[in-house]
Design a protein around this motif. Structure first.
Motif, mmCIF file in Angstrom:
data_model
loop_
_atom_site.group_PDB
_atom_site.id
_atom_site.type_symbol
_atom_site.label_atom_id
_atom_site.label_comp_id
_atom_site.label_asym_id
_atom_site.label_seq_id
_atom_site.Cartn_x
_atom_site.Cartn_y
_atom_site.Cartn_z
ATOM 1 N N TRP A 57 0.843 -1.186 0.000
ATOM 2 C CA TRP A 57 0.000 0.000 0.000
ATOM 3 C C TRP A 57 0.882 1.240 0.000
ATOM 4 O O TRP A 57 2.089 1.153 0.244
ATOM 5 N N ALA A 58 0.223 2.403 -0.220
ATOM 6 C CA ALA A 58 0.989 3.656 -0.384
ATOM 7 C C ALA A 58 1.029 4.467 0.907
ATOM 8 O O ALA A 58 0.859 5.683 0.904
ATOM 9 N N TYR A 59 1.202 3.812 2.039
ATOM 10 C CA TYR A 59 1.377 4.552 3.293
ATOM 11 C C TYR A 59 2.608 4.002 4.012
ATOM 12 O O TYR A 59 3.048 2.876 3.731
ATOM 13 N N PRO A 60 3.191 4.796 4.908
ATOM 14 C CA PRO A 60 4.536 4.471 5.408
ATOM 15 C C PRO A 60 4.697 3.092 6.033
ATOM 16 O O PRO A 60 5.667 2.391 5.727
ATOM 17 N N THR A 61 3.802 2.667 6.929
ATOM 18 C CA THR A 61 4.050 1.362 7.564
ATOM 19 C C THR A 61 3.969 0.217 6.540
ATOM 20 O O THR A 61 4.674 -0.788 6.671
ATOM 21 N N SER A 62 3.149 0.389 5.505
ATOM 22 C CA SER A 62 3.086 -0.638 4.461
ATOM 23 C C SER A 62 4.389 -0.623 3.650
ATOM 24 O O SER A 62 4.935 -1.681 3.315
ATOM 25 N N GLU A 63 4.880 0.578 3.355
ATOM 26 C CA GLU A 63 6.158 0.656 2.619
ATOM 27 C C GLU A 63 7.293 0.081 3.465
ATOM 28 O O GLU A 63 8.197 -0.582 2.946
ATOM 29 N N GLU A 64 7.218 0.353 4.771
ATOM 30 C CA GLU A 64 8.248 -0.220 5.658
ATOM 31 C C GLU A 64 8.149 -1.749 5.686
ATOM 32 O O GLU A 64 9.161 -2.458 5.685
ATOM 33 N N THR A 65 6.918 -2.242 5.695
ATOM 34 C CA THR A 65 6.721 -3.698 5.650
ATOM 35 C C THR A 65 7.338 -4.268 4.378
ATOM 36 O O THR A 65 8.089 -5.250 4.415
ATOM 37 N N ASP A 66 7.051 -3.633 3.231
ATOM 38 C CA ASP A 66 7.628 -4.121 1.966
ATOM 39 C C ASP A 66 9.153 -4.158 2.043
ATOM 40 O O ASP A 66 9.783 -5.135 1.616
ATOM 41 N N ALA A 67 9.716 -3.078 2.598
ATOM 42 C CA ALA A 67 11.187 -3.008 2.666
ATOM 43 C C ALA A 67 11.739 -4.083 3.608
ATOM 44 O O ALA A 67 12.751 -4.730 3.311
ATOM 45 N N MET A 68 11.044 -4.314 4.730
ATOM 46 C CA MET A 68 11.542 -5.304 5.693
ATOM 47 C C MET A 68 11.418 -6.730 5.140
ATOM 48 O O MET A 68 12.297 -7.569 5.355
ATOM 49 N N LEU A 69 10.350 -6.982 4.390
ATOM 50 C CA LEU A 69 10.202 -8.312 3.802
ATOM 51 C C LEU A 69 11.225 -8.519 2.671
ATOM 52 O O LEU A 69 11.759 -9.624 2.498
ATOM 53 N N LEU A 265 0.979 -13.661 4.867
ATOM 54 C CA LEU A 265 1.857 -14.532 5.663
ATOM 55 C C LEU A 265 2.153 -13.876 7.009
ATOM 56 O O LEU A 265 1.725 -12.738 7.283
ATOM 57 N N SER A 266 2.920 -14.581 7.841
ATOM 58 C CA SER A 266 3.354 -14.010 9.118
ATOM 59 C C SER A 266 4.542 -13.091 8.830
ATOM 60 O O SER A 266 5.684 -13.547 8.756
ATOM 61 N N HIS A 267 4.252 -11.798 8.652
ATOM 62 C CA HIS A 267 5.341 -10.857 8.337
ATOM 63 C C HIS A 267 6.384 -10.858 9.441
ATOM 64 O O HIS A 267 7.580 -10.771 9.192
ATOM 65 N N GLU A 268 5.895 -10.940 10.694
ATOM 66 C CA GLU A 268 6.844 -10.907 11.817
ATOM 67 C C GLU A 268 7.770 -12.121 11.782
ATOM 68 O O GLU A 268 8.958 -12.017 12.103
ATOM 69 N N ALA A 269 7.245 -13.267 11.344
ATOM 70 C CA ALA A 269 8.103 -14.457 11.258
ATOM 71 C C ALA A 269 9.097 -14.323 10.096
ATOM 72 O O ALA A 269 10.242 -14.776 10.199
ATOM 73 N N MET A 270 8.665 -13.707 8.993
ATOM 74 C CA MET A 270 9.593 -13.495 7.873
ATOM 75 C C MET A 270 10.731 -12.566 8.318
ATOM 76 O O MET A 270 11.911 -12.826 8.041
ATOM 77 N N VAL A 271 10.356 -11.495 9.035
ATOM 78 C CA VAL A 271 11.374 -10.578 9.565
ATOM 79 C C VAL A 271 12.293 -11.335 10.535
ATOM 80 O O VAL A 271 13.523 -11.183 10.513
#
Ligand SMILES: Cc1ncc(COP(=O)(O)O)c(C=O)c1O
Length: 407
Positions: A57-69, A265-271
């Motif tokens: 998505w086009a908001y910061p926490t989503s962009e941060e999620t994309d970057a972290m994944l 998926l479990s983003h936290e587990a991927m991180v």
């Protein structure tokens, strides 16, 4: 540069503080799942508390999620020797294997063949058997030698026919510790026009994986076996990934590993999986790259594990009534050793060890066929797994405990 000492490694794991019956706990069930260092839990907590969102998505926490994944895929790419866009995540290895087997079989015809082995965990057998039932495929099973704990190589070579589409093989046995030559197996598979699917769940906790050197088509493993959270991951060779006919939702992404992933998926587990790779790399602080650090870490862990498994092998075999299974330490193997003690069930043995603060697992470990072939279908084996935090003193405690029960 030196790899951290076992004492320095233990200091990174809060669970090492635990005691049982007034004794320090020794975690000897790495093959079932390792302990987690604080850095991995911190990374997961940081993601959940400060960056939690869905992807793209086009908001910061989503962009941060994309970057972290994306960072997690890059870390797992370094871990496997793969490119980040060849790395996929899933709930666990079993779920990934059910999913990938179904996708692969869409390109096969009734009468086509897949090869599995008796030495494998059932997660690399039953998904193939079940897709074979659905698609009318033939399954050929390669036996192992019960005295050596190794695959019968001649039988593997003989199993290939012009109809073979895939060889499913484990890089290491989670029950016996046997390391199989998956590089040679992949060569055999490719020579007969088949794909090679490698289960590296047990192997990846003990040896550096190199998917290019193995030259496999798919390789699966589970970060919770190498100091990460409960999640699975797969390498899928880029060309294969592009043509896989995966069961999927029409709007779902097709880029890189996302092509074979389903739902959220479990983003936290991927991180956390990425953090586990960084943890392993951090054990070799002087290295010039993450991959180089991982190579140093695994070389050191291999050397330490070999000393411990050799000590276990020699000492347990000397105890009257003990039968140790799997290859000797002079053969390719991990530092996982399974045995039985005459006159005691494996559960009695496990409980006796627990009374001394030694946590080890027993049973068939889902390597059910291995245990059946060894004649222990009723009760299973007791398994000792050496991990990065296992000390020589803990190994002596295991030996003393088994000696006491046998006396
Ligand atoms: C060798 C091996 N393969 C596959 C699996 C299944 O992995 P998961 O629990 O990620 O499905 C295990 C789990 O113990 C294992 O040891």
């Amino acid at each position: 540069m030196a790899v951290l000492s076992v004492e320095a490694i233990r200091a990174l794991f809060p669970s090492m503080q635990r005691t049982h019956n007034g004794l320090p706990v020794a975690y000897l069930d790495g093959p079932g799942g390792t302990q987690v260092p604080a850095s991995v839990a911190d990374a997961m907590r940081d993601y959940l508390l400060h960056h939690n969102a869905n992807t793209h998505w086009a908001y910061p926490t989503s962009e941060e999620t994309d970057a972290m994944l994306a960072s997690a895929r890059a870390a797992l790419g370094d871990f496997l020797g793969a490119a980040p866009d060849e790395v996929a995540f899933g709930a666990n290895m079993t779920t990934l294997t059910f999913h990938l087997s179904r996708a692969l079989a869409r390109a096969w015809q009734p009468g086509d063949e897949v090869i599995v082995t008796e030495l494998d965990h059932h997660a690399n057998v039953d998904p193939w058997r079940q897709v074979a039932r659905d698609a009318g495929l033939v399954v050929r099973t390669v036996p192992f030698d019960v005295t050596t704990g190794e695959l019968q190589w001649a039988a593997l070579e003989a199993a290939f026919t012009s109809r073979t589409r895939l060889l499913a093989i484990g890089a290491a046995s989670n029950a016996l510790g046997t390391i199989s030559d998956v590089t040679a197996a992949a060569r055999l598979a490719h020579a007969s026009g088949a794909l090679c699917y490698v289960d590296a769940v047990h192997f990846a906790a003990h040896e550096l994986v190199d998917v290019r050197a193995i030259d496999c088509d798919i390789l699966v493993c589970s970060p919770y076996k190498f100091y990460g959270p409960h999640v699975g991951t797969a390498f899928v060779r880029r060309e294969l990934l592009a043509r896989l006919d995966v069961p999927k939702l029409a709007p779902a992404g097709n880029e890189g590993g996302e092509r074979v992933e389903t739902g959220t998926l479990s983003h936290e587990a991927m991180v956390g999986a990425g953090a586990a790779v960084d943890f392993l790399a951090s054990l070799a602080p002087g290295a010039t790259s993450r991959r180089a650090a991982l190579a140093e870490t695994f070389a050191a862990l291999h050397a330490r594990g070999l000393v411990q498994v050799t000590r276990l092998w020699d000492s347990l075999r000397a105890i009257p009534g003990v039968t140790v299974y799997g290859p000797p330490p002079t053969r390719p193997r991990t530092s996982t050793l399974s045995f039985v003690l005459r006159g005691h069930t494996s559960t009695e043995l496990a409980r006796h060890l627990v009374s001394r603060g030694l946590f080890a697992s027993n049973g068939d470990f889902y390597a059910q066929t291995v245990i059946e072939r060894l004649g222990h279908a009723d009760d299973g084996l007791l398994r000792i797994g050496c991990s990065a935090y296992t000390t020589d003193e803990e190994i002596e405690r295991v030996i003393a405990a088994v000696q006491a029960l046998a006396a």
